[in-house]
Scaffold this motif. Structure first.
Motif, PDB file in Angstrom:
ATOM      1  N   SER A 274      13.534   3.294 -47.348  1.00 57.50           N
ATOM      2  CA  SER A 274      14.429   2.608 -46.392  1.00 57.50           C
ATOM      3  C   SER A 274      14.188   1.333 -46.345  1.00 57.50           C
ATOM      4  O   SER A 274      14.864   0.397 -45.910  1.00 57.50           O
ATOM      5  CB  SER A 274      13.872   3.239 -44.992  1.00 57.50           C
ATOM      6  OG  SER A 274      12.528   3.107 -44.759  1.00 57.50           O
ATOM      7  N   LEU A 275      12.895   0.681 -46.730  1.00 57.17           N
ATOM      8  CA  LEU A 275      12.699  -0.660 -46.716  1.00 57.17           C
ATOM      9  C   LEU A 275      13.387  -1.417 -47.838  1.00 57.17           C
ATOM     10  O   LEU A 275      13.920  -2.566 -47.617  1.00 57.17           O
ATOM     11  CB  LEU A 275      11.339  -1.075 -46.962  1.00 57.17           C
ATOM     12  CG  LEU A 275      10.277  -0.557 -45.733  1.00 57.17           C
ATOM     13  CD1 LEU A 275       8.881  -0.702 -46.191  1.00 57.17           C
ATOM     14  CD2 LEU A 275      10.513  -1.278 -44.626  1.00 57.17           C
TER      15      LEU A 275
ATOM     16  N   LYS B 272      13.590  -7.860 -41.297  1.00 55.19           N
ATOM     17  CA  LYS B 272      13.445  -6.631 -40.661  1.00 55.19           C
ATOM     18  C   LYS B 272      13.651  -6.306 -39.221  1.00 55.19           C
ATOM     19  O   LYS B 272      14.294  -5.351 -38.644  1.00 55.19           O
ATOM     20  CB  LYS B 272      12.176  -6.154 -40.752  1.00 55.19           C
ATOM     21  CG  LYS B 272      11.910  -4.589 -40.713  1.00 55.19           C
ATOM     22  CD  LYS B 272      10.561  -3.967 -40.907  1.00 55.19           C
ATOM     23  CE  LYS B 272      10.219  -2.663 -40.577  1.00 55.19           C
ATOM     24  NZ  LYS B 272      10.516  -2.150 -39.271  1.00 55.19           N
TER      25      LYS B 272
ATOM     26  N   ILE C  30      17.520  -2.293 -47.120  1.00 57.66           N
ATOM     27  CA  ILE C  30      17.752  -3.613 -46.351  1.00 57.66           C
ATOM     28  C   ILE C  30      17.769  -4.666 -47.268  1.00 57.66           C
ATOM     29  O   ILE C  30      17.875  -5.713 -46.973  1.00 57.66           O
ATOM     30  CB  ILE C  30      16.958  -3.576 -45.190  1.00 57.66           C
ATOM     31  CG1 ILE C  30      15.603  -3.914 -45.518  1.00 57.66           C
ATOM     32  CG2 ILE C  30      17.159  -2.458 -44.407  1.00 57.66           C
ATOM     33  CD1 ILE C  30      14.826  -4.343 -44.099  1.00 57.66           C
TER      34      ILE C  30
ATOM     35  N   GLU D 294       1.906  -0.607 -40.163  1.00 59.72           N
ATOM     36  CA  GLU D 294       3.422  -1.060 -40.088  1.00 59.72           C
ATOM     37  C   GLU D 294       3.614  -1.684 -38.723  1.00 59.72           C
ATOM     38  O   GLU D 294       4.210  -2.598 -38.709  1.00 59.72           O
ATOM     39  CB  GLU D 294       4.049  -0.020 -40.524  1.00 59.72           C
ATOM     40  CG  GLU D 294       5.884  -0.402 -40.713  1.00 59.72           C
ATOM     41  CD  GLU D 294       6.778   0.657 -40.995  1.00 59.72           C
ATOM     42  OE1 GLU D 294       7.741   0.488 -41.288  1.00 59.72           O
ATOM     43  OE2 GLU D 294       6.125   1.544 -41.192  1.00 59.72           O
TER      44      GLU D 294
ATOM     45  N   SER E 184       8.392   5.771 -46.653  1.00 56.31           N
ATOM     46  CA  SER E 184       9.121   4.480 -45.971  1.00 56.31           C
ATOM     47  C   SER E 184       9.551   3.580 -47.113  1.00 56.31           C
ATOM     48  O   SER E 184      10.327   2.608 -46.541  1.00 56.31           O
ATOM     49  CB  SER E 184       8.228   3.859 -45.002  1.00 56.31           C
ATOM     50  OG  SER E 184       7.027   3.365 -45.541  1.00 56.31           O
TER      51      SER E 184
ATOM     52  N   ILE F 169       9.520 -10.085 -42.569  1.00 62.13           N
ATOM     53  CA  ILE F 169       9.407  -9.383 -41.254  1.00 62.13           C
ATOM     54  C   ILE F 169      10.519 -10.006 -40.339  1.00 62.13           C
ATOM     55  O   ILE F 169      11.159  -9.325 -39.545  1.00 62.13           O
ATOM     56  CB  ILE F 169       7.978  -9.882 -40.543  1.00 62.13           C
ATOM     57  CG1 ILE F 169       6.919  -9.291 -41.364  1.00 62.13           C
ATOM     58  CG2 ILE F 169       8.020  -9.515 -39.263  1.00 62.13           C
ATOM     59  CD1 ILE F 169       5.614  -9.728 -40.917  1.00 62.13           C
TER      60      ILE F 169
ATOM     61  N   HIS G 167      17.347  -6.886 -38.694  1.00 65.71           N
ATOM     62  CA  HIS G 167      18.278  -5.771 -39.180  1.00 65.71           C
ATOM     63  C   HIS G 167      17.989  -4.720 -37.980  1.00 65.71           C
ATOM     64  O   HIS G 167      18.770  -3.873 -37.735  1.00 65.71           O
ATOM     65  CB  HIS G 167      17.421  -5.136 -40.261  1.00 65.71           C
ATOM     66  CG  HIS G 167      17.958  -4.003 -40.950  1.00 65.71           C
ATOM     67  ND1 HIS G 167      17.719  -2.631 -40.643  1.00 65.71           N
ATOM     68  CD2 HIS G 167      19.111  -3.728 -41.661  1.00 65.71           C
ATOM     69  CE1 HIS G 167      18.446  -1.758 -40.912  1.00 65.71           C
ATOM     70  NE2 HIS G 167      19.327  -2.448 -41.905  1.00 65.71           N
ATOM     71  N   GLU G 168      16.813  -4.618 -37.256  1.00 67.70           N
ATOM     72  CA  GLU G 168      16.845  -3.691 -36.109  1.00 67.70           C
ATOM     73  C   GLU G 168      17.584  -4.144 -35.028  1.00 67.70           C
ATOM     74  O   GLU G 168      17.979  -3.331 -33.892  1.00 67.70           O
ATOM     75  CB  GLU G 168      15.092  -3.635 -35.695  1.00 67.70           C
ATOM     76  CG  GLU G 168      14.158  -3.080 -36.677  1.00 67.70           C
ATOM     77  CD  GLU G 168      12.812  -3.089 -36.371  1.00 67.70           C
ATOM     78  OE1 GLU G 168      12.620  -3.766 -35.335  1.00 67.70           O
ATOM     79  OE2 GLU G 168      11.960  -2.519 -37.010  1.00 67.70           O
TER      80      GLU G 168
END
Length: 618
Positions: free
Chosen positions: A78-79, A582, A82, A379, A75, A579, A585-586
């Motif tokens: 992908s982290l 993230k 962003i 996670e 992972s 956080i 971004h989602e």
């Protein structure tokens, strides 16, 4: 006169040749040969089956260990994709300052994550930024063109095997680059080599889709070709630039092997003068295109078969001796019984040992699966832990916030009793109205706390009233804002709804508001502005501005990096903004930070999609 006893039947006379010594010798020899062959075959089959079962268990353990090692950093690309630093680099690939900032960020992440290299390259394989100076692998451009997310390549300097993880960086739907994370498999291979040195009966190797050994517990087999490679195929393998040296010798190992029972092969081990019998078993690792092959030495099995064969021959000889020496029949039967009992005991001890080893392997395998599941679960629980951490920080203030109304309710209740005794009903009604307002205030605080602490479903999004989310976040922080005299300026249109999930959106707002209050604590003027505006493209831009001193320019590029914080030690983990970024971004947006002009404070902004009013999130 001779009288014959006719009451007892006379035993039939045996042929004369049955009593000759040569026949008994022949019979004894025949029984010895049959016992030798039968015992050898049965013992060898039993030992091979047990060795196959044990090797299968170990093969599964090796496969799980290899999959866990390769998935440990799955992972990370992908982290990193962003991160604002890499997004800035993709917008201006030729900017040296952007390249330098991205390289510094990847160098820090590389050290913390324990990987070997992290770099960003173009789809053609040109390195834009890297954690250290490097030469890209020859297979990079080919892997990007084929859309791969991982591939293996050999380190040309050490000859060890490297594993590369790839994640595309897109701008406007077009792949502008790829982020690559490299880590070396030499530590895992070293454990296999150490295990091979301690256990001479088992060898492990990993072959790629070209049937070339890329990992092995026997270093002499590294980059050898399974089965047989003709000169044209060998030239093609050497020209592919996948391996750091000329392809090694042929192992004469079949490409297709039986999965369960295995297949017997003959291989010459390094330092040996003649080939040795080996039991070859394999396990396909389809997602990686690899084959894990275990080679177990059959010498010990054959040695035990030889011992059993001699025991069978002795058993046959004992049968012949029983026929030859009828007088020793009882003693021979007793010896045979003892031999069989000893054989059963040895067989039972062997089965017990195999069962014990199998149970240990299963337990180890379950422990590995549990560790992998816990890492995956960590996670998903990180968001909930962040909210609980915020609630823990607010616990003292909320306790004071609830204690004051409780004290006032007690005083008003006692006062109302005295007023009822004097017949002052109007004053009692006024006290009850004040008590009702206080209870409603405490109910609003506890209701918002329960909603905030609820674990949100990340997969569910809907239309969320933005103004209600802002107000709910301010209610949670009311115990901090009122004592510090915070001035709030909310400029959000009524009825404006965004596409998000209410609980996680409130978590982002609580993080941003809490950081703003921390920054404005030493200032005399404490003003918090929250503005939102929708554009013609169906997007809503939300700005959170404060009147604090602002973050220094040197720290701005690191705000969204994990564990980076400007707060004193013990007052922050540096995960809140990571956080929050993230979560946004989602939701399909981006969280950004900038200093206001003339040092007037900080501004955090993010964009979300406008949601239709009829799809309101309940």
């Amino acid at each position: 006169m001779v009288v014959h006893d006719l009451s007892r039947p006379r035993a039939p006379r045996l042929p004369r040749w049955l009593g000759r010594p040569g026949f008994h010798v022949f019979l004894t020899g025949l029984l010895m040969v049959l016992g030798f062959m039968l015992a050898h075959r049965l013992s060898e089959r039993s030992g091979r089956d047990q060795l196959s079962a044990l090797s299968t268990e170990r093969l599964e353990l090796y496969a799980s260990n290899l999959a866990a090692e390769l998935g440990r950093h799955a992972s990370l690309p992908s982290l990193l994709a962003i991160a604002p630093t890499l997004q800035t680099l993709m917008q201006a690939p030729g900017d040296e300052a952007a390249r330098r900032a991205a390289s510094q960020m990847m160098a820090r992440v590389n050290v913390r994550a324990g990987t070997h290299q992290i770099f960003v390259a173009t789809p053609q394989g040109e390195v834009l930024a890297a954690s250290e100076t490097l030469t890209p692998p020859p297979r990079l451009a080919e892997a990007v063109a084929q859309g791969r997310v991982h591939f293996f390549a050999a380190d040309p300097s050490t000859g060890s095997t490297d594993f590369y993880l790839l994640h595309p960086l897109r701008q406007g739907g077009v792949t502008g680059g790829v982020i690559v994370v490299r880590f070396n498999l030499a530590p895992l291979e070293a454990t296999w080599v150490d295990l091979g040195l301690r256990s001479q009966g088992e060898r492990i190797l990993v072959a790629d889709e070209q049937d070339v050994v890329i990992m092995s517990s026997v270093q002499a087999w590294k980059y050898a070709v399974l089965d047989h490679a003709d000169p044209s195929r060998r030239k093609a393998l050497e020209a592919s630039a996948r391996y750091p040296q000329a392809v090694g010798r042929d192992l004469e190992l079949p490409v297709t092997l039986e999965v369960h029972q295995g297949q017997q092969v003959s291989l010459t081990l390094p330092g040996a003068s003649r080939p040795r019998p080996m039991l070859a078993q394999q396990r396909q690792i389809l997602p990686l295109g690899l084959r894990l092959v275990a080679l177990s030495d059959l010498s010990e099995v054959r040695q035990r078969a030889q011992y059993a064969a001699w025991g069978g021959a002795a058993f046959g000889a004992s049968i012949g001796l029983l026929v030859l020496y009828l007088s020793s029949r009882r003693r021979a039967l007793r010896q045979l019984t003892q031999a069989q009992a000893a054989l059963r005991q040895a067989h039972g001890q062997l089965e017990q040992l195999v069962d014990s080893r199998t149970a240990e392997l299963r337990q180890t395998n379950e422990a590995l699966k549990t560790q992998i599941a816990q890492r995956l679960k960590t996670e998903s629980e990180l968001l909930q832990a962040s909210k609980l951490a915020v609630l823990g920080q607010m616990s003292a203030g909320l306790s004071h916030e609830v204690n004051q109304p409780l004290t006032a309710l007690r005083a008003l209740a006692r006062n109302s009793i005295r007023l009822l005794e004097t017949g002052r009903a109007d004053a009692v009604a006024a006290n009850l109205q004040i008590m009702d307002d206080m209870v409603e205030r405490m109910s609003r605080i506890t209701r918002q706390l329960k909603s905030f602490a609820r674990k949100a479903d990340e997969a569910v999004t809907g239309a969320v009233p933005l103004l209600d989310s802002v107000r709910n976040a301010l209610v949670l922080l009311d115990h901090r804002s009122r004592p510090m005299g915070l001035q709030t300026d909310i400029d959000i249109p009524e009825g404006l709804q965004v596409r998000a999930e209410s609980n996680r959106l409130e978590q982002v707002l609580v993080n941003l508001f809490g950081n703003a209050m921390d920054a404005m604590e030493p200032e005399s003027i404490r003003r918090l502005r929250v503005k939102a505006s929708a554009d013609d493209a169906g997007r809503v831009l939300v700005r959170v501005q404060d009147s604090g001193p602002g973050v220094p320019e040197a720290d701005l590029p690191h705000l969204f990096e994990p564990f980076f914080t400007t707060k004193p030690a013990g007052e922050g983990l540096g995960l809140g903004l990571v956080i929050s970024a993230k979560i946004i971004h989602e939701f399909g947006g981006t969280l950004r930070a900038e200093r206001l002009p003339d040092g007037e404070g900080m501004s955090f902004e993010f964009d979300l999609a406008v949601a239709p009013a009829e799809a309101a999130d309940v």
